[in-house]
Write a protein that holds these residues in place. Structure first.
Motif: not given
Length: 290
Positions: A200-215
């Motif tokens: 669960g932590v890895a999934l949330a962190a992956l979402a943050g890493m993917i979203a970082a260049p966009m937001t």
């Protein structure tokens, strides 16, 4: 609305919904299986975004390797956090869980301020993903956003396969339905919980890493997405992966088109959606564990 504009908004809605799914799927697993109300889950999304910013100089253009390294680091963090803190919350009431996880939010924010400061940071899109795709004569859509949607969809398919087609998934589904039965069958429920929490932590962190260049990356970014993810979990059904996916896409479309068509009331759109679905199905769209 022109067809190119409509198509662009549909792509935005899918991309936003799939990012929500990555965060919400971990939250619904932790809540549905372990019974822990984890208010700190949004902080893992923030940690992922800050990892993307801090790891970018080390990996350069190797963005995929950067994502993999961040996922491994986040999973290790989740493993340690479950052992050090969350393993003591399973037999506690929800008030104690809320207080503990809220305290973790404060700790994470203080550590973030000490390590990265309180400025807004940008993460550069990798050169090989910096182009755009034409949508009609006047509009274009970033290639990176398409990559983000594809990556999230790939993870969603992999997560569905793990939960529904593997032995680990069978244990996860059984644990979501009856943890005492799973313990009685000789399965190490403590280790199972640790693996689920780390995932669960890895999934949330992956979402943050993917979203970082966009937001971009900024203080307190985890609190905003946490509220929306709880809405997704409630709509989809607590403990349901497929329900979280359906609910995330619904929220993505309602929020995206609500901002375009009804900008003055866009903040209410997802909560009205939640209210309507709960009136129709109080237990959510799907059953626990499926």
């Amino acid at each position: 609305m022109e067809i190119s504009t409509f198509l662009a908004q549909c792509l935005n809605a899918v991309q936003y919904g799939l990012l929500l799914f990555l965060v919400a799927s971990g939250l619904t697993l932790i809540f549905g299986i372990m019974g822990v109300i984890n208010l700190a889950h949004g902080s893992f999304y923030m940690i992922g975004a800050y990892m993307a910013w801090s790891l970018a100089p080390l990996f350069g253009d190797q963005f995929v390797l950067q994502l993999l390294a961040g996922v491994v680091l986040a999973a290790l963090l989740g493993f340690v956090l479950e052992w050090a803190f969350f393993s003591y919350l399973y037999q506690r009431d929800h008030l104690q869980q809320v207080l503990m996880t809220y305290a973790l939010i404060l700790v994470f924010e203080e550590v973030r301020g000490l390590l990265a400061g309180n400025d807004v940071h940008g993460v550069t899109v990798p050169p090989w993903l910096s182009g755009s795709v034409a949508l009609g004569d006047l509009m274009s859509y970033p290639v990176y956003n398409l990559f983000a949607s594809g990556a999230c969809l790939l993870v969603a398919v992999g997560l569905y396969w793990v939960v529904n087609r593997t032995r680990l998934g069978m244990m996860i589904r059984a644990g979501a339905s009856n943890r005492d039965m799973v313990r009685g069958l000789g399965i190490n429920i403590g280790l199972l919980y640790r693996v689920v929490f780390a995932a669960g932590v890895a999934l949330a962190a992956l979402a943050g890493m993917i979203a970082a260049p966009m937001t971009s990356v900024y203080p307190g970014m985890g609190g905003q997405i946490l509220i929306i993810c709880f809405v997704v979990v409630v709509i989809g059904g607590i403990g349901s992966i497929s329900g979280a996916l359906i609910a995330s896409l619904l929220v993505g479309f309602v929020d995206t088109f609500g901002k375009v068509l009804f900008s003055q009331f866009s903040g209410l759109s997802i909560y009205l959606l939640m209210a309507l679905i709960l009136v129709w199905r109080p237990q959510g769209l799907k059953n626990k564990g499926y």
